[in-house]
Write a protein that holds these residues in place. Structure first.
Motif, PDB file in Angstrom:
ATOM      1  N   LYS A   3     -19.458   5.210 -44.972  1.00  0.00           N
ATOM      2  CA  LYS A   3     -19.905   4.233 -43.957  1.00  0.00           C
ATOM      3  C   LYS A   3     -21.024   3.669 -44.472  1.00  0.00           C
ATOM      4  CE  LYS A   3     -19.610   7.041 -40.222  1.00  0.00           C
ATOM      5  NZ  LYS A   3     -19.587   7.524 -38.951  1.00  0.00           N
ATOM      6  N   PRO A   4     -21.447   2.167 -44.124  1.00  0.00           N
ATOM      7  CA  PRO A   4     -22.578   1.427 -44.389  1.00  0.00           C
ATOM      8  C   PRO A   4     -23.610   2.242 -43.651  1.00  0.00           C
ATOM      9  CG  PRO A   4     -20.988   0.048 -43.905  1.00  0.00           C
ATOM     10  CD  PRO A   4     -20.251   1.413 -43.527  1.00  0.00           C
ATOM     11  N   LYS A   5     -24.678   2.362 -44.312  1.00  0.00           N
ATOM     12  CA  LYS A   5     -25.858   3.067 -43.518  1.00  0.00           C
ATOM     13  C   LYS A   5     -26.934   1.990 -43.165  1.00  0.00           C
ATOM     14  CE  LYS A   5     -27.455   7.358 -45.122  1.00  0.00           C
ATOM     15  NZ  LYS A   5     -28.448   8.001 -46.172  1.00  0.00           N
ATOM     16  N   ASP A  30     -17.674   2.580 -37.992  1.00  0.00           N
ATOM     17  CA  ASP A  30     -18.079   1.352 -38.781  1.00  0.00           C
ATOM     18  C   ASP A  30     -19.571   1.478 -39.402  1.00  0.00           C
ATOM     19  OD1 ASP A  30     -15.653   0.175 -37.835  1.00  0.00           O
ATOM     20  OD2 ASP A  30     -16.434  -1.023 -36.282  1.00  0.00           O
ATOM     21  N   ALA A  31     -20.178   2.271 -38.702  1.00  0.00           N
ATOM     22  CA  ALA A  31     -21.403   2.424 -39.649  1.00  0.00           C
ATOM     23  C   ALA A  31     -22.247   3.565 -39.350  1.00  0.00           C
ATOM     24  CB  ALA A  31     -22.248   1.071 -39.203  1.00  0.00           C
ATOM     25  N   LEU A 336     -21.478  -6.760 -41.479  1.00  0.00           N
ATOM     26  CA  LEU A 336     -20.612  -5.438 -41.434  1.00  0.00           C
ATOM     27  C   LEU A 336     -19.047  -5.823 -41.466  1.00  0.00           C
ATOM     28  CD1 LEU A 336     -22.122  -2.716 -39.209  1.00  0.00           C
ATOM     29  CD2 LEU A 336     -21.960  -2.597 -41.521  1.00  0.00           C
TER      30      LEU A 336
END
Ligand code: FAD
Ligand code: NAD
Length: 405
Positions: A3-5, A30-31, A336
């Motif tokens: 996941k994006p951080k 999602d994140a 995102l």
């Protein structure tokens, strides 16, 4: 897939507002959201003058960060941010290193001493909960020592406040209300207490409405504050402060308590991390990003946003920090979702209220001047509003200023 951080540095007004908005608008998968703060609690920086004067218990000024964040959506790390390495998308903490896809820097302000000799060693400051608490403890100790000693040292009852900006004036407003109680507790004649406010500029609250400035000055003078205006502090020593009276003349104001409230700069992490800055504040782009770094947002007291009307940056306030946090959360959510069309930050200035103790204040709200009870009421509304924006009605009921009349 990883996941994006999103890493948020600082759990103050800007940082917490960002996290609260992100956790509301982003789904768990999602994140990954990480919040780093050096204490397990958030403190209301805007109430620190009350803790410093002893008119509000330190515990009333803070609340637990864990109570605010959503445990499945946000990971909280209690640690100190040492440095950001934006080229490598990394943050160095005291105990480990973190990587990020998006970074929000909201580390607040530090005290500006302008290189004045002796301040770091001999002056106290209202910069965080512990430093505020120290001021109250120091004054209490001086008063109790005065009462106990055989040969009285009058300087123990003298307090100098350096700077008559909003912080200095709000602290004085609390202090003058606290002194009668302190004197009664320690059986000290209130006439013996001396409170000096030393300001370099030709007026108190430079730049604020002159009529309101006069009101504030009169209220404080009536309660015992002696003002030295147009008189910069040149040096601070164990004995007190040395002030410049002009024409080459100086005067030593003797006092065992010196509170330096004469200005702030951004967080030194900004300088250590190599961002372009002026006094540790970064002139951010219209989307609040650091120049040259699309993935680093800088908000609150570490950022500088130009006011086009005055051609100077807006003063650093909680009001602007929270508005910035809200916008950054929205923009990160858009990124995102693959939407690179970022919104621009426009400051919506709702006004300024400066308290003069619990029961008096001055302010300009929605363009209207207010004083006295009305202004004081409005200040409590503003204080409660910032709690509401972060923790909803529950936090207002737990920590709010509910005694409004
Ligand atoms: P902050 O809210 O100060 O938060 C910074 C956070 O970062 C803190 O939790 C701190 O512990 C943490 N931190 C700092 N360094 C590190 C590190 N190295 N590692 C990890 N964590 C770190 N503004 C108004 O709009 N209205 C007011 O009435 C008002 N009154 C004020 C009264 C006083 C006495 C003072 C001092 C300021 C007042 N201000 C007011 C200004 C306002 O408090 C600041 O502008 C505001 O706090 C800035 O928000 P921020 O999120 O940038 O930083
Ligand atoms: P400030 O910079 O606003 O005021 C500092 C004051 O110290 C100035 O008046 C300056 O002339 C004076 N000064 C500087 N050097 C001096 C010297 N050598 N000797 C004597 N005086 C000297 O700083 P602040 O009051 O700490 O405020 C910081 C920020 O926080 C500001 O943006 C302010 O608007 C905000 N704030 C807002 C509120 C509020 O809205 N109620 C309250 C407190 C702080």
């Amino acid at each position: 897939m990883n996941k994006p951080k999103i890493v948020v540095l600082g759990g103050g007004y800007g940082g917490l507002q960002t996290v609260v908005k992100l956790q509301k608008s982003i789904r768990e998968n999602d994140a990954e959201i990480i919040l780093v703060n050096n204490h397990p609690y958030h403190y209301e920086t805007t109430w620190l003058h009350e803790a410093a004067a002893g008119t509000l218990q330190p515990d009333r000024v803070r609340y637990s960060i864990e109570d605010i964040i959503h445990p499945r959506k946000v990971q909280f790390i209690q640690d100190t941010v040492e440095k950001i390495i934006p080229e490598e998308k990394k943050v160095q903490l005291g105990s480990k290193e973190l990587s990020y896809d998006y970074l929000v820097v909201a580390l607040g302000a530090e005290v500006e001493t302008f290189g004045i000799q002796g301040l770091k060693e001999h002056a106290l400051t209202i910069s965080n909960l512990n430093s505020a608490r120290k001021i109250n403890e120091h004054i209490e100790k001086e008063f109790s020592t005065y009462q106990a000693e055989k040969e009285k040292v009058d300087e123990r009852l003298s307090i100098v406040v350096g700077g008559a900006g909003f912080t200095g004036i709000e602290f004085l407003g609390e202090l003058v209300n606290r002194i009668p109680k302190l004197c009664a507790d320690h059986q000290i004649d209130p006439q013996k207490v001396k409170i000096y406010c030393v300001e370099a500029a030709p007026t108190v609250l430079p730049g604020f409405d002159p009529e309101l400035v006069e009101y504030a000055k009169k209220v404080l003078e009536k309660k015992g504050v002696e003002f030295y205006i147009g008189t910069p502090i040149k040096e601070c020593t164990k004995e007190g402060v040395l002030v410049d009276k002009g024409n080459g003349e100086t005067e030593l104001i003797q006092a065992n308590t010196v509170v330096w409230a004469a200005g702030v700069r951004g967080n030194s992490v900004i300088e250590k991390s190599g961002f372009e800055n002026v006094r540790a504040r970064v002139a951010v782009d219209p989307h609040l990003r650091a120049p040259g770094y699309q993935d680093v947002f800088i908000i609150g007291d570490c950022s500088a946003v130009m006011n086009k009307e005055t051609n100077r940056p807006y003063p650093p306030t909680a009001q602007i920090a929270m508005q910035q946090g809200k916008l950054v959360a929205k923009n990160i959510k858009n990124l995102l979702q693959g939407n690179n069309d970022l919104e621009t930050f426009v400051f919506d200035n709702k006004g300024t209220v400066c308290s003069l103790g619990e029961d008096d204040a001055i302010g300009v709200v929605f363009g209207k001047k207010i004083t006295g009870f009305k202004a004081s009421f409005m200040k409590k509304v503003i204080d409660n509003r910032s709690l509401f924006l972060i923790g909803g009605v529950g936090l207002v009921l737990k920590k709010g200023k509910l005694k409004m009349f």
